[in-house]
Design an enzyme around this catalytic site. Structure first.
Site, PDB file in Angstrom:
ATOM      1  N   ASN A  36       8.128  -5.564  -0.903  1.00  0.00           N
ATOM      2  CA  ASN A  36       7.973  -4.403  -0.021  1.00  0.00           C
ATOM      3  C   ASN A  36       6.516  -4.369   0.430  1.00  0.00           C
ATOM      4  O   ASN A  36       5.652  -3.876  -0.294  1.00  0.00           O
ATOM      5  CB  ASN A  36       8.342  -3.101  -0.730  1.00  0.00           C
ATOM      6  CG  ASN A  36       8.315  -1.918   0.233  1.00  0.00           C
ATOM      7  OD1 ASN A  36       7.800  -2.022   1.348  1.00  0.00           O
ATOM      8  ND2 ASN A  36       8.867  -0.797  -0.195  1.00  0.00           N
TER       9      ASN A  36
ATOM     10  N   PRO B 149       0.792  -1.232   0.000  1.00  0.00           N
ATOM     11  CA  PRO B 149       0.000   0.000   0.000  1.00  0.00           C
ATOM     12  C   PRO B 149       0.823   1.281   0.000  1.00  0.00           C
ATOM     13  O   PRO B 149       1.875   1.351   0.623  1.00  0.00           O
ATOM     14  CB  PRO B 149      -0.813  -0.104   1.304  1.00  0.00           C
ATOM     15  CG  PRO B 149      -0.055  -1.064   2.151  1.00  0.00           C
ATOM     16  CD  PRO B 149       0.583  -2.039   1.203  1.00  0.00           C
ATOM     17  N   ASN B 150       0.295   2.246  -0.724  1.00  0.00           N
ATOM     18  CA  ASN B 150       0.819   3.615  -0.809  1.00  0.00           C
ATOM     19  C   ASN B 150       2.076   3.752  -1.664  1.00  0.00           C
ATOM     20  O   ASN B 150       2.523   4.868  -1.928  1.00  0.00           O
ATOM     21  CB  ASN B 150       1.061   4.213   0.592  1.00  0.00           C
ATOM     22  CG  ASN B 150      -0.213   4.261   1.418  1.00  0.00           C
ATOM     23  OD1 ASN B 150      -1.216   4.808   0.954  1.00  0.00           O
ATOM     24  ND2 ASN B 150      -0.214   3.668   2.595  1.00  0.00           N
TER      25      ASN B 150
ATOM     26  N   HIS C 218      12.738  -2.415   2.022  1.00  0.00           N
ATOM     27  CA  HIS C 218      12.147  -1.108   2.325  1.00  0.00           C
ATOM     28  C   HIS C 218      13.047  -0.014   1.789  1.00  0.00           C
ATOM     29  O   HIS C 218      14.286  -0.141   1.841  1.00  0.00           O
ATOM     30  CB  HIS C 218      11.982  -0.929   3.836  1.00  0.00           C
ATOM     31  CG  HIS C 218      11.128  -1.995   4.447  1.00  0.00           C
ATOM     32  ND1 HIS C 218       9.760  -1.997   4.346  1.00  0.00           N
ATOM     33  CD2 HIS C 218      11.451  -3.125   5.121  1.00  0.00           C
ATOM     34  CE1 HIS C 218       9.273  -3.066   4.947  1.00  0.00           C
ATOM     35  NE2 HIS C 218      10.283  -3.772   5.422  1.00  0.00           N
TER      36      HIS C 218
ATOM     37  N   SER D 261      13.015   3.104   3.169  1.00  0.00           N
ATOM     38  CA  SER D 261      13.512   3.693   4.406  1.00  0.00           C
ATOM     39  C   SER D 261      14.041   2.581   5.312  1.00  0.00           C
ATOM     40  O   SER D 261      13.914   1.397   4.985  1.00  0.00           O
ATOM     41  CB  SER D 261      12.378   4.450   5.105  1.00  0.00           C
ATOM     42  OG  SER D 261      11.372   3.541   5.533  1.00  0.00           O
TER      43      SER D 261
ATOM     44  N   ALA E  24       3.236  -0.666   4.951  1.00  0.00           N
ATOM     45  CA  ALA E  24       2.836  -0.686   6.365  1.00  0.00           C
ATOM     46  C   ALA E  24       2.305  -2.052   6.815  1.00  0.00           C
ATOM     47  O   ALA E  24       2.308  -2.349   8.024  1.00  0.00           O
ATOM     48  CB  ALA E  24       1.783   0.390   6.613  1.00  0.00           C
TER      49      ALA E  24
ATOM     50  N   GLU F 238      12.613  -9.359   1.852  1.00  0.00           N
ATOM     51  CA  GLU F 238      11.840  -8.185   2.291  1.00  0.00           C
ATOM     52  C   GLU F 238      12.679  -6.935   2.053  1.00  0.00           C
ATOM     53  O   GLU F 238      13.876  -6.912   2.370  1.00  0.00           O
ATOM     54  CB  GLU F 238      11.520  -8.319   3.786  1.00  0.00           C
ATOM     55  CG  GLU F 238      10.756  -7.121   4.344  1.00  0.00           C
ATOM     56  CD  GLU F 238      10.543  -7.215   5.855  1.00  0.00           C
ATOM     57  OE1 GLU F 238      10.473  -8.330   6.399  1.00  0.00           O
ATOM     58  OE2 GLU F 238      10.463  -6.146   6.488  1.00  0.00           O
TER      59      GLU F 238
ATOM     60  N   ARG G  69       4.972  11.137  -2.518  1.00  0.00           N
ATOM     61  CA  ARG G  69       4.666  10.838  -1.117  1.00  0.00           C
ATOM     62  C   ARG G  69       5.913  11.034  -0.252  1.00  0.00           C
ATOM     63  O   ARG G  69       6.920  10.348  -0.449  1.00  0.00           O
ATOM     64  CB  ARG G  69       4.218   9.371  -1.045  1.00  0.00           C
ATOM     65  CG  ARG G  69       4.094   8.824   0.334  1.00  0.00           C
ATOM     66  CD  ARG G  69       4.019   7.296   0.311  1.00  0.00           C
ATOM     67  NE  ARG G  69       3.782   6.801   1.633  1.00  0.00           N
ATOM     68  CZ  ARG G  69       4.118   5.580   2.051  1.00  0.00           C
ATOM     69  NH1 ARG G  69       4.677   4.725   1.228  1.00  0.00           N
ATOM     70  NH2 ARG G  69       3.867   5.219   3.278  1.00  0.00           N
TER      71      ARG G  69
ATOM     72  N   ARG H  63      13.036   4.535  12.548  1.00  0.00           N
ATOM     73  CA  ARG H  63      11.868   5.417  12.505  1.00  0.00           C
ATOM     74  C   ARG H  63      10.977   5.196  13.748  1.00  0.00           C
ATOM     75  O   ARG H  63      11.460   4.773  14.776  1.00  0.00           O
ATOM     76  CB  ARG H  63      11.122   5.184  11.183  1.00  0.00           C
ATOM     77  CG  ARG H  63      12.012   5.505   9.964  1.00  0.00           C
ATOM     78  CD  ARG H  63      11.278   5.306   8.664  1.00  0.00           C
ATOM     79  NE  ARG H  63      10.124   6.196   8.563  1.00  0.00           N
ATOM     80  CZ  ARG H  63       9.135   6.024   7.673  1.00  0.00           C
ATOM     81  NH1 ARG H  63       9.184   5.003   6.812  1.00  0.00           N
ATOM     82  NH2 ARG H  63       8.126   6.864   7.635  1.00  0.00           N
TER      83      ARG H  63
ATOM     84  N   TYR I 295      11.077   8.941   1.341  1.00  0.00           N
ATOM     85  CA  TYR I 295      11.067   7.851   0.350  1.00  0.00           C
ATOM     86  C   TYR I 295      11.758   8.199  -0.963  1.00  0.00           C
ATOM     87  O   TYR I 295      11.869   7.337  -1.841  1.00  0.00           O
ATOM     88  CB  TYR I 295       9.615   7.432   0.077  1.00  0.00           C
ATOM     89  CG  TYR I 295       8.935   6.878   1.314  1.00  0.00           C
ATOM     90  CD1 TYR I 295       9.412   5.743   1.953  1.00  0.00           C
ATOM     91  CD2 TYR I 295       7.817   7.511   1.868  1.00  0.00           C
ATOM     92  CE1 TYR I 295       8.806   5.242   3.095  1.00  0.00           C
ATOM     93  CE2 TYR I 295       7.194   7.023   3.010  1.00  0.00           C
ATOM     94  CZ  TYR I 295       7.691   5.885   3.615  1.00  0.00           C
ATOM     95  OH  TYR I 295       7.095   5.387   4.749  1.00  0.00           O
TER      96      TYR I 295
HETATM   97  C1  DQA Z   1       8.177   1.187   3.739  1.00  0.00           C
HETATM   98  C2  DQA Z   1       8.318   1.368   5.263  1.00  0.00           C
HETATM   99  C3  DQA Z   1       6.974   1.185   5.959  1.00  0.00           C
HETATM  100  O1  DQA Z   1       7.114   1.400   7.353  1.00  0.00           O
HETATM  101  C4  DQA Z   1       5.966   2.185   5.420  1.00  0.00           C
HETATM  102  O2  DQA Z   1       4.706   1.951   6.009  1.00  0.00           O
HETATM  103  C5  DQA Z   1       5.872   2.161   3.943  1.00  0.00           C
HETATM  104  C6  DQA Z   1       7.106   2.099   3.170  1.00  0.00           C
HETATM  105  C7  DQA Z   1       9.484   1.527   3.019  1.00  0.00           C
HETATM  106  O3  DQA Z   1       9.663   1.074   1.881  1.00  0.00           O
HETATM  107  O4  DQA Z   1      10.331   2.255   3.565  1.00  0.00           O
HETATM  108  O5  DQA Z   1       4.803   2.299   3.369  1.00  0.00           O
HETATM  109  O6  DQA Z   1       7.855  -0.170   3.476  1.00  0.00           O
END
Ligand code: DQA
Length: 153
Positions: A76, A12-13, A102, A104, A79, A100, A20, A109, A25
């Site tokens: 990825n 998501p997102n 990310h 960030s 959240a 996995e 964003r 964080r 990011y």
């Molecule tokens: C994320 C890190 C997650 O905590 C966050 O909710 C994201 C992006 C990252 O790629 O840094 O949506 O997965």
């Protein structure tokens, strides 16, 4: 090298990358990242199938599909990393290695990002390198799929 592609699955997102929270990011869009992954994979003789969804169940369906159709999954979960036992169970169920990733570094964080339900069942985790996390994951995938290759190739 396997004939099956690498699945690169995004949660998501991540469709909003580039606009964003760019300070967190980065400014690359998901399409930019897809192009970088495809080029890197090609250099390793691999193909990718790159997808994004905002829906947890869709991610589970794609992980199940990967059981038969993917050599490895770069994942990825956004959240859902921090909330989803269902995704963890899907990763554990499929018997295909999952890396996995990310953009960030969640460990640096907010506290609610410090837990990953996916990491204990993943082959490994790459985090904190922005869009380069994806490219590093493609390299890691190539290494896992061809462990006999000397380091540096
Ligand atoms: C994320 C890190 C997650 O905590 C966050 O909710 C994201 C992006 C990252 O790629 O840094 O949506 O997965």
């Amino acid at each position: 090298m396997p004939s099956k592609p690498l699945y690169v699955l995004n949660g998501p997102n991540l469709n909003l990358l580039g606009v964003r929270e760019p300070d967190v990011y980065g400014r690359d869009s998901l399409a930019d990242i897809e192009a970088a992954c495809a080029a890197r994979a090609r250099g390793h003789g691999l193909a990718i199938d790159f997808r994004q969804t905002n829906h947890e169940g869709q991610l589970i369906d794609w992980l199940h599909e990967a059981r038969e159709k993917a050599a490895l999954v770069v994942f990825n979960p956004g959240a859902y990393t921090h909330t989803s036992i269902a995704l963890r169970d899907a990763v554990a169920a499929i018997g295909v290695p999952v890396i996995e990733i990310h953009l960030s570094n969640p460990a640096a964080r907010e506290e609610f990002r410090h837990v990953s339900h996916v990491a204990p069942v993943a082959k490994g985790v790459i985090a904190g390198f922005g869009a380069h996390s994806y490219v590093l994951a493609i390299d890691a995938a190539a290494l896992l799929l061809n462990p006999a290759a000397p380091a540096g190739q």
